[in-house]
Design a protein around this motif. Sequence first.
Motif, short mmCIF file in Angstrom:
data_model
loop_
_atom_site.label_atom_id
_atom_site.label_comp_id
_atom_site.label_asym_id
_atom_site.label_seq_id
_atom_site.Cartn_x
_atom_site.Cartn_y
_atom_site.Cartn_z
N SER A 137 -6.31 -0.42 -4.67
CA SER A 137 -6.73 -1.06 -5.90
C SER A 137 -7.36 -0.05 -6.86
CB SER A 137 -7.73 -2.18 -5.58
OG SER A 137 -8.88 -1.63 -4.95
N TYR A 187 -3.76 -1.79 0.87
CA TYR A 187 -2.73 -2.62 1.52
C TYR A 187 -1.70 -1.68 2.13
CZ TYR A 187 1.27 -5.72 2.05
OH TYR A 187 2.34 -6.42 2.56
N MET A 218 -9.88 -1.95 -2.16
CA MET A 218 -8.87 -2.65 -1.36
C MET A 218 -7.67 -1.74 -1.15
SD MET A 218 -8.87 -6.50 -2.94
CE MET A 218 -8.66 -5.94 -4.63
#
Length: 128
Positions: free
Chosen positions: A52, A59, A57
């Motif tokens: 992010s 992923y 964040m």
Amino acid sequence: QEQLVESGGGLVQPGGSLRLSCTASGFSLDPYAIGWFRQAPGKEREGISCISSGGGMAYYADSGKGQFTISRDSSKNTVYLQMNSLKPEDTAVYYCAADVDFAALIATMHGEGDCNFWGQGIQVTVSS
């Protein structure tokens, strides 16, 4: 001219490690989520990981879990992809991409949509 530039690729032996870097020329990466993708010869592009805009964040697609680690350093305007335990099947051209929307970038990782900016790509070859 605004562009993303990848570096850190090259030839590495199986089991080795590389750290790829993605920097921006002409703009700040801070507002953008950044993702890493790769494309092997004869295969479709696949998403590996994304982070992010604030770095809070991360992923990972199945292709990146447990083997790759994404991080970013705002002071250096750079996003990294640490790649460990490399295998010959990790051989590919690796790309970084930027998107203002983290969720949209995840979707692009799974083949939906596109990103605001793409780098030119850098070759990673895993071979003995």
